[in-house]
Write a protein that holds these residues in place. Structure first.
Motif, PDB file in Angstrom:
ATOM      1  N   ARG A 112       0.985  -1.151  -0.146  1.00  0.00           N
ATOM      2  CA  ARG A 112      -0.073  -0.035  -0.193  1.00  0.00           C
ATOM      3  C   ARG A 112       1.094   1.120  -0.036  1.00  0.00           C
ATOM      4  NH1 ARG A 112      -4.783   1.860   0.474  1.00  0.00           N
ATOM      5  NH2 ARG A 112      -5.546   3.589   1.735  1.00  0.00           N
ATOM      6  N   ASP A 113       1.031   1.955  -0.905  1.00  0.00           N
ATOM      7  CA  ASP A 113       2.042   3.096  -1.117  1.00  0.00           C
ATOM      8  C   ASP A 113       1.402   4.252  -2.021  1.00  0.00           C
ATOM      9  OD1 ASP A 113       1.906   2.451  -3.919  1.00  0.00           O
ATOM     10  OD2 ASP A 113       3.819   1.171  -3.628  1.00  0.00           O
ATOM     11  N   PHE A 114       2.108   5.419  -1.738  1.00  0.00           N
ATOM     12  CA  PHE A 114       2.041   6.548  -2.343  1.00  0.00           C
ATOM     13  C   PHE A 114       3.146   7.177  -2.892  1.00  0.00           C
ATOM     14  CE2 PHE A 114       2.450   7.912   1.916  1.00  0.00           C
ATOM     15  CZ  PHE A 114       3.446   8.956   1.779  1.00  0.00           C
ATOM     16  N   ALA A 115       3.175   8.492  -3.656  1.00  0.00           N
ATOM     17  CA  ALA A 115       4.521   9.029  -4.036  1.00  0.00           C
ATOM     18  C   ALA A 115       4.100  10.411  -3.953  1.00  0.00           C
ATOM     19  CB  ALA A 115       4.936   8.542  -5.362  1.00  0.00           C
ATOM     20  N   VAL A 116       5.116  11.313  -3.778  1.00  0.00           N
ATOM     21  CA  VAL A 116       5.158  12.926  -3.669  1.00  0.00           C
ATOM     22  C   VAL A 116       6.448  13.228  -4.051  1.00  0.00           C
ATOM     23  CG1 VAL A 116       3.531  12.793  -1.675  1.00  0.00           C
ATOM     24  CG2 VAL A 116       5.897  12.778  -1.068  1.00  0.00           C
ATOM     25  N   ARG A 117       6.253  14.545  -4.029  1.00  0.00           N
ATOM     26  CA  ARG A 117       7.742  15.434  -4.638  1.00  0.00           C
ATOM     27  C   ARG A 117       7.878  16.284  -3.418  1.00  0.00           C
ATOM     28  NH1 ARG A 117      10.082  14.068  -9.214  1.00  0.00           N
ATOM     29  NH2 ARG A 117       8.781  13.339 -10.855  1.00  0.00           N
ATOM     30  N   ASP A 118       9.110  16.416  -3.039  1.00  0.00           N
ATOM     31  CA  ASP A 118       9.720  17.672  -2.033  1.00  0.00           C
ATOM     32  C   ASP A 118       9.630  18.819  -2.776  1.00  0.00           C
ATOM     33  OD1 ASP A 118      12.309  17.733  -3.102  1.00  0.00           O
ATOM     34  OD2 ASP A 118      12.785  16.301  -1.627  1.00  0.00           O
ATOM     35  N   PRO A 119      10.004  19.988  -2.039  1.00  0.00           N
ATOM     36  CA  PRO A 119      10.206  21.375  -2.649  1.00  0.00           C
ATOM     37  C   PRO A 119      11.048  21.450  -3.565  1.00  0.00           C
ATOM     38  CG  PRO A 119       9.632  21.638  -0.395  1.00  0.00           C
ATOM     39  CD  PRO A 119      10.137  19.988  -0.574  1.00  0.00           C
ATOM     40  N   GLU A 120      12.242  20.540  -3.524  1.00  0.00           N
ATOM     41  CA  GLU A 120      13.355  20.455  -4.488  1.00  0.00           C
ATOM     42  C   GLU A 120      12.904  19.939  -5.923  1.00  0.00           C
ATOM     43  OE1 GLU A 120      16.793  21.712  -4.314  1.00  0.00           O
ATOM     44  OE2 GLU A 120      16.351  23.003  -2.602  1.00  0.00           O
ATOM     45  N   GLY A 121      12.002  19.102  -5.654  1.00  0.00           N
ATOM     46  CA  GLY A 121      11.388  18.256  -6.940  1.00  0.00           C
ATOM     47  C   GLY A 121      11.826  16.819  -6.907  1.00  0.00           C
ATOM     48  N   ASN A 122      12.376  16.279  -5.792  1.00  0.00           N
ATOM     49  CA  ASN A 122      12.880  14.942  -5.486  1.00  0.00           C
ATOM     50  C   ASN A 122      11.584  13.831  -5.459  1.00  0.00           C
ATOM     51  OD1 ASN A 122      15.750  15.275  -5.476  1.00  0.00           O
ATOM     52  ND2 ASN A 122      15.190  16.588  -3.641  1.00  0.00           N
ATOM     53  N   LEU A 123      11.605  12.713  -5.772  1.00  0.00           N
ATOM     54  CA  LEU A 123      10.414  12.068  -5.868  1.00  0.00           C
ATOM     55  C   LEU A 123      10.701  10.921  -4.906  1.00  0.00           C
ATOM     56  CD1 LEU A 123       7.985  10.726  -7.241  1.00  0.00           C
ATOM     57  CD2 LEU A 123       9.456   9.210  -8.481  1.00  0.00           C
ATOM     58  N   TRP A 124       9.663  11.000  -3.757  1.00  0.00           N
ATOM     59  CA  TRP A 124       9.504  10.181  -2.656  1.00  0.00           C
ATOM     60  C   TRP A 124       8.535   8.957  -2.769  1.00  0.00           C
ATOM     61  CZ3 TRP A 124      13.561  10.359   0.928  1.00  0.00           C
ATOM     62  CH2 TRP A 124      14.401  11.655   0.679  1.00  0.00           C
ATOM     63  N   SER A 125       8.679   7.790  -2.668  1.00  0.00           N
ATOM     64  CA  SER A 125       7.607   6.744  -2.558  1.00  0.00           C
ATOM     65  C   SER A 125       7.607   5.873  -1.204  1.00  0.00           C
ATOM     66  CB  SER A 125       7.773   5.725  -3.747  1.00  0.00           C
ATOM     67  OG  SER A 125       6.753   4.910  -3.906  1.00  0.00           O
ATOM     68  N   PHE A 126       6.605   5.844  -0.654  1.00  0.00           N
ATOM     69  CA  PHE A 126       6.464   5.656   0.642  1.00  0.00           C
ATOM     70  C   PHE A 126       5.463   4.415   0.445  1.00  0.00           C
ATOM     71  CE2 PHE A 126       7.874   9.750   1.302  1.00  0.00           C
ATOM     72  CZ  PHE A 126       8.838   9.652   2.374  1.00  0.00           C
ATOM     73  N   GLY A 127       5.821   3.076   0.960  1.00  0.00           N
ATOM     74  CA  GLY A 127       4.863   1.952   1.202  1.00  0.00           C
ATOM     75  C   GLY A 127       5.184   1.065   2.321  1.00  0.00           C
ATOM     76  N   THR A 128       4.318   0.096   2.144  1.00  0.00           N
ATOM     77  CA  THR A 128       4.570  -1.162   3.124  1.00  0.00           C
ATOM     78  C   THR A 128       5.214  -2.352   2.824  1.00  0.00           C
ATOM     79  OG1 THR A 128       2.383  -2.117   2.462  1.00  0.00           O
ATOM     80  CG2 THR A 128       2.016  -0.453   4.010  1.00  0.00           C
ATOM     81  N   TYR A 129       5.680  -2.251   1.537  1.00  0.00           N
ATOM     82  CA  TYR A 129       6.489  -3.586   0.909  1.00  0.00           C
ATOM     83  C   TYR A 129       8.182  -3.231   1.428  1.00  0.00           C
ATOM     84  CZ  TYR A 129       8.702  -6.458  -2.602  1.00  0.00           C
ATOM     85  OH  TYR A 129       9.768  -7.464  -3.208  1.00  0.00           O
ATOM     86  N   HIS A 130       8.328  -4.453   2.277  1.00  0.00           N
ATOM     87  CA  HIS A 130       9.541  -4.456   2.905  1.00  0.00           C
ATOM     88  C   HIS A 130      10.797  -5.323   2.114  1.00  0.00           C
ATOM     89  CE1 HIS A 130       8.531  -3.219   7.043  1.00  0.00           C
ATOM     90  NE2 HIS A 130       7.243  -3.362   6.680  1.00  0.00           N
ATOM     91  N   GLY A 131      10.412  -5.501   0.840  1.00  0.00           N
ATOM     92  CA  GLY A 131      11.362  -6.191  -0.032  1.00  0.00           C
ATOM     93  C   GLY A 131      11.063  -7.921   0.209  1.00  0.00           C
ATOM     94  N   GLU A 132      11.813  -8.568  -0.551  1.00  0.00           N
ATOM     95  CA  GLU A 132      11.721 -10.067  -0.485  1.00  0.00           C
ATOM     96  C   GLU A 132      12.944 -10.412   0.536  1.00  0.00           C
ATOM     97  OE1 GLU A 132       9.214 -12.075  -1.536  1.00  0.00           O
ATOM     98  OE2 GLU A 132       8.262 -10.140  -2.144  1.00  0.00           O
ATOM     99  N   PRO A 133      12.739 -11.597   1.198  1.00  0.00           N
ATOM    100  CA  PRO A 133      13.607 -12.004   1.937  1.00  0.00           C
ATOM    101  C   PRO A 133      14.907 -12.458   1.195  1.00  0.00           C
ATOM    102  CG  PRO A 133      11.672 -13.337   2.389  1.00  0.00           C
ATOM    103  CD  PRO A 133      11.505 -12.322   1.399  1.00  0.00           C
ATOM    104  N   ARG A 134      16.003 -12.416   1.885  1.00  0.00           N
ATOM    105  CA  ARG A 134      17.328 -12.899   0.925  1.00  0.00           C
ATOM    106  C   ARG A 134      17.319 -14.386   0.796  1.00  0.00           C
ATOM    107  NH1 ARG A 134      22.198  -9.581   3.727  1.00  0.00           N
ATOM    108  NH2 ARG A 134      21.500  -7.350   3.436  1.00  0.00           N
ATOM    109  N   LYS A 135      17.949 -14.795  -0.194  1.00  0.00           N
ATOM    110  CA  LYS A 135      18.090 -16.301  -0.557  1.00  0.00           C
ATOM    111  C   LYS A 135      19.329 -16.620  -0.170  1.00  0.00           C
ATOM    112  CE  LYS A 135      14.583 -16.058  -4.135  1.00  0.00           C
ATOM    113  NZ  LYS A 135      14.191 -15.940  -5.460  1.00  0.00           N
ATOM    114  N   GLY A 136      19.353 -17.848   0.736  1.00  0.00           N
ATOM    115  CA  GLY A 136      20.564 -18.633   1.030  1.00  0.00           C
ATOM    116  C   GLY A 136      21.176 -17.940   2.003  1.00  0.00           C
TER     117      GLY A 136
END
Length: 136
Positions: A112-136
């Motif tokens: 579940r996520d969203f994306a915004v820009r800061d006043p400098e124009g940088n792109l920030w995406s925030f969400g609940t995805y923690h990534g996949e676990p490392r293998k091995g």
């Protein structure tokens, strides 16, 4: 005494007005200002920590040159940041003046996520995805 491991990857960006961007990132997103080096309006180095873990470094814009091989144009940074509460964070970010790129949405990979820009124009995406676990 056990020390908390420090991040080993530090996303880095430059800003036209680094002190204003630091204040925005603290207010809008909840980054914690850990250290800021520099005098007056200039920021030579700043570290902002993300409370659940990780962080970013930033500094004032500098002209490219032989003595400055680390030249990044302001407003070209993008990052994905994990948060367990994107709904509250989006409300906080927009109240602080972030520009919404896309609102809350469910992704096909379970975030579940969203994306915004800061006043400098940088792109920030925030969400609940923690990534996949490392293998091995």
């Amino acid at each position: 005494m056990t020390q908390t491991p420090q991040p080993q990857v530090w996303p880095t960006l430059r800003a036209r007005d680094a002190r204003a961007l630091i204040a925005f990132l603290v207010e809008a997103f909840g980054f914690e200002e850990t250290v800021v080096h520099g005098e007056g309006d200039r920021v030579d180095h700043a570290q902002l920590d993300w409370p659940p873990g990780g962080g970013i470094m930033l500094g004032s814009e500098r002209d490219p040159g032989e003595d400055n091989p680390w030249s990044l144009p302001p407003g070209t940074f993008g990052a994905y940041v994990v948060t367990d509460d994107p709904d509250t964070l989006l409300a906080r970010a927009t109240a602080a003046g972030a520009t919404v790129v896309y609102g809350l949405r469910e992704t096909d990979y379970g975030s579940r996520d969203f994306a915004v820009r800061d006043p400098e124009g940088n792109l920030w995406s925030f969400g609940t995805y923690h990534g996949e676990p490392r293998k091995g």
